[in-house]
Design a protein around this motif. Structure first.
Motif, mmCIF file in Angstrom:
data_model
loop_
_atom_site.group_PDB
_atom_site.id
_atom_site.type_symbol
_atom_site.label_atom_id
_atom_site.label_comp_id
_atom_site.label_asym_id
_atom_site.label_seq_id
_atom_site.Cartn_x
_atom_site.Cartn_y
_atom_site.Cartn_z
ATOM 1 N N GLU A 151 -78.523 -30.272 89.355
ATOM 2 C CA GLU A 151 -77.123 -29.928 89.035
ATOM 3 C C GLU A 151 -77.059 -28.974 87.857
ATOM 4 O O GLU A 151 -78.059 -28.784 87.153
ATOM 5 N N LYS A 152 -75.885 -28.361 87.662
ATOM 6 C CA LYS A 152 -75.730 -27.365 86.593
ATOM 7 C C LYS A 152 -75.812 -28.028 85.221
ATOM 8 O O LYS A 152 -75.286 -29.116 85.033
ATOM 9 N N ARG A 153 -76.477 -27.329 84.305
ATOM 10 C CA ARG A 153 -76.574 -27.828 82.916
ATOM 11 C C ARG A 153 -76.391 -26.670 81.943
ATOM 12 O O ARG A 153 -77.064 -25.656 82.041
ATOM 13 N N GLY A 154 -75.448 -26.843 80.983
ATOM 14 C CA GLY A 154 -75.282 -25.843 79.923
ATOM 15 C C GLY A 154 -74.197 -24.829 80.218
ATOM 16 O O GLY A 154 -73.715 -24.713 81.356
ATOM 17 N N THR A 155 -73.814 -24.101 79.172
ATOM 18 C CA THR A 155 -72.651 -23.203 79.285
ATOM 19 C C THR A 155 -72.923 -21.786 78.772
ATOM 20 O O THR A 155 -72.050 -20.938 78.857
ATOM 21 N N THR A 156 -74.102 -21.525 78.217
ATOM 22 C CA THR A 156 -74.350 -20.159 77.727
ATOM 23 C C THR A 156 -74.877 -19.296 78.889
ATOM 24 O O THR A 156 -75.089 -19.788 79.994
ATOM 25 N N GLY A 157 -75.068 -18.004 78.618
ATOM 26 C CA GLY A 157 -75.665 -17.125 79.611
ATOM 27 C C GLY A 157 -74.714 -16.758 80.732
ATOM 28 O O GLY A 157 -73.500 -16.785 80.569
ATOM 29 N N PHE A 158 -75.274 -16.457 81.890
ATOM 30 C CA PHE A 158 -74.463 -16.005 83.009
ATOM 31 C C PHE A 158 -75.231 -16.257 84.314
ATOM 32 O O PHE A 158 -76.348 -16.769 84.302
ATOM 33 N N GLY A 159 -74.602 -15.876 85.422
ATOM 34 C CA GLY A 159 -75.274 -15.964 86.721
ATOM 35 C C GLY A 159 -75.791 -17.364 87.017
ATOM 36 O O GLY A 159 -75.059 -18.357 86.890
ATOM 37 N N TYR A 160 -77.066 -17.457 87.371
ATOM 38 C CA TYR A 160 -77.671 -18.720 87.803
ATOM 39 C C TYR A 160 -78.243 -19.532 86.624
ATOM 40 O O TYR A 160 -78.956 -20.506 86.851
ATOM 41 N N ASP A 161 -77.969 -19.127 85.401
ATOM 42 C CA ASP A 161 -78.570 -19.786 84.234
ATOM 43 C C ASP A 161 -78.431 -21.321 84.222
ATOM 44 O O ASP A 161 -79.392 -22.007 83.876
ATOM 45 N N PRO A 162 -77.255 -21.879 84.585
ATOM 46 C CA PRO A 162 -77.124 -23.342 84.496
ATOM 47 C C PRO A 162 -78.025 -24.128 85.459
ATOM 48 O O PRO A 162 -78.266 -25.315 85.233
ATOM 49 N N ILE A 163 -78.529 -23.496 86.520
ATOM 50 C CA ILE A 163 -79.361 -24.269 87.462
ATOM 51 C C ILE A 163 -80.837 -23.889 87.390
ATOM 52 O O ILE A 163 -81.646 -24.363 88.174
ATOM 53 N N PHE A 164 -81.206 -23.030 86.417
ATOM 54 C CA PHE A 164 -82.616 -22.616 86.323
ATOM 55 C C PHE A 164 -83.258 -23.153 85.051
ATOM 56 O O PHE A 164 -82.773 -22.924 83.944
ATOM 57 N N LYS A 165 -84.379 -23.872 85.225
ATOM 58 C CA LYS A 165 -85.139 -24.383 84.078
ATOM 59 C C LYS A 165 -86.513 -23.716 84.076
ATOM 60 O O LYS A 165 -87.307 -23.924 84.995
ATOM 61 N N PRO A 166 -86.786 -22.891 83.062
ATOM 62 C CA PRO A 166 -88.097 -22.230 83.022
ATOM 63 C C PRO A 166 -89.217 -23.232 82.725
ATOM 64 O O PRO A 166 -88.978 -24.241 82.053
ATOM 65 N N ASP A 167 -90.433 -22.952 83.200
ATOM 66 C CA ASP A 167 -91.572 -23.848 82.964
ATOM 67 C C ASP A 167 -91.816 -24.079 81.471
ATOM 68 O O ASP A 167 -92.292 -25.137 81.072
ATOM 69 N N GLU A 168 -91.493 -23.080 80.650
ATOM 70 C CA GLU A 168 -91.797 -23.144 79.212
ATOM 71 C C GLU A 168 -90.872 -24.084 78.436
ATOM 72 O O GLU A 168 -91.042 -24.258 77.228
ATOM 73 N N SER A 169 -89.866 -24.662 79.069
ATOM 74 C CA SER A 169 -88.884 -25.437 78.305
ATOM 75 C C SER A 169 -88.369 -26.612 79.123
ATOM 76 O O SER A 169 -88.484 -26.630 80.349
ATOM 77 N N HIS A 170 -87.793 -27.608 78.419
ATOM 78 C CA HIS A 170 -87.119 -28.694 79.143
ATOM 79 C C HIS A 170 -85.627 -28.390 79.280
ATOM 80 O O HIS A 170 -84.874 -29.156 79.848
ATOM 81 N N LEU A 171 -85.197 -27.248 78.719
ATOM 82 C CA LEU A 171 -83.787 -26.846 78.784
ATOM 83 C C LEU A 171 -83.551 -25.864 79.925
ATOM 84 O O LEU A 171 -84.444 -25.088 80.287
#
Ligand code: IMP
Length: 204
Positions: A151-171
């Protein structure tokens, strides 16, 4: 006619965008050694064509459009979200994935719906930059791998940012400050390669 590489520090380089966020990010990385222009700076209001089926093709089409029409050295970028279990979709169609109903929300909802029964959530963002100097093209790629969240997490950025978690982070990208995202993002990585390449031309 002088070549770009002979007079690098005196010459202008166009970034084929009017996205101020992207422009500022790249100006910051390039420093003062180059005069970086956006489309507004020379009153270009053209709808720049983006008709290709790959990120490479679109980036190239945009940068050559400016070079051929205005005779200005130029670079352009194109980005897509590539999801493994969807055979690389939405990819080059990322901005318009939900068709007529396209919006960041609807595009994300469509991805979540398509992945609802799927375990493999591996995905990556990929940016391609096409640089055209004196009619010669060089391309740079930046990739960040990660997972599509449930599910979507967070409010910064744009586009698909809320549903993408990079390998380098838990955010998720949308839970990170922009400065953190830029360090590891697809665009940040492609821009770093561009900046490194351009720095070889800097005059003393
Ligand atoms: P563009 O080529 O940079 O315009 O990106 C095409 C589309 O990819 C955008 O409309 C967004 O939907 C998506 N996209 C590009 N970069 C990002 C990003 O950093 N985070 C989330 N979505 C992005």
């Amino acid at each position: 006619m002088p070549r770009f590489t002979d007079y690098f520090s005196e010459m202008k380089l166009v970034f084929a965008t009017n996205n101020q966020h992207k422009l500022q990010e790249i100006k910051h990385l390039l420093g003062d050694s180059i005069e970086l222009l956006c489309l507004n700076d020379f009153n270009c209001t053209d709808e720049i064509p983006e008709n290709q089926e790959t990120l490479e093709g679109n980036a190239s089409e945009k940068s050559f459009y400016i070079f051929n029409k205005y005779g200005l050295n130029c670079f352009a970028d194109d980005t897509g979200l590539e999801i493994e279990s969807l055979n690389g979709e939405p990819g080059v169609y990322s901005a318009r994935y939900a068709g007529d109903a396209r919006s960041a929300e609807n595009n994300m909802n469509l991805v979540l719906e398509k992945l609802s029964e799927i375990k493999n959530r591996n995905a990556r963002f990929r940016t391609v930059i096409s640089l055209v100097i004196d009619g010669q093209e060089t391309q740079f790629e930046g990739v960040v791998s990660g997972l599509i969240l449930e599910e979507k997490r967070g409010t910064t950025g744009f586009g698909y940012d809320p549903i993408f978690k990079p390998d380098e982070s838990h955010l998720s990208f949308a839970e990170m400050p922009m400065s953190e995202k830029s360090k590891i993002s697809h665009r940040g990585r492609a821009v770093q390669k561009l900046v490194e390449y351009l720095s070889q031309f800097k005059t003393a």
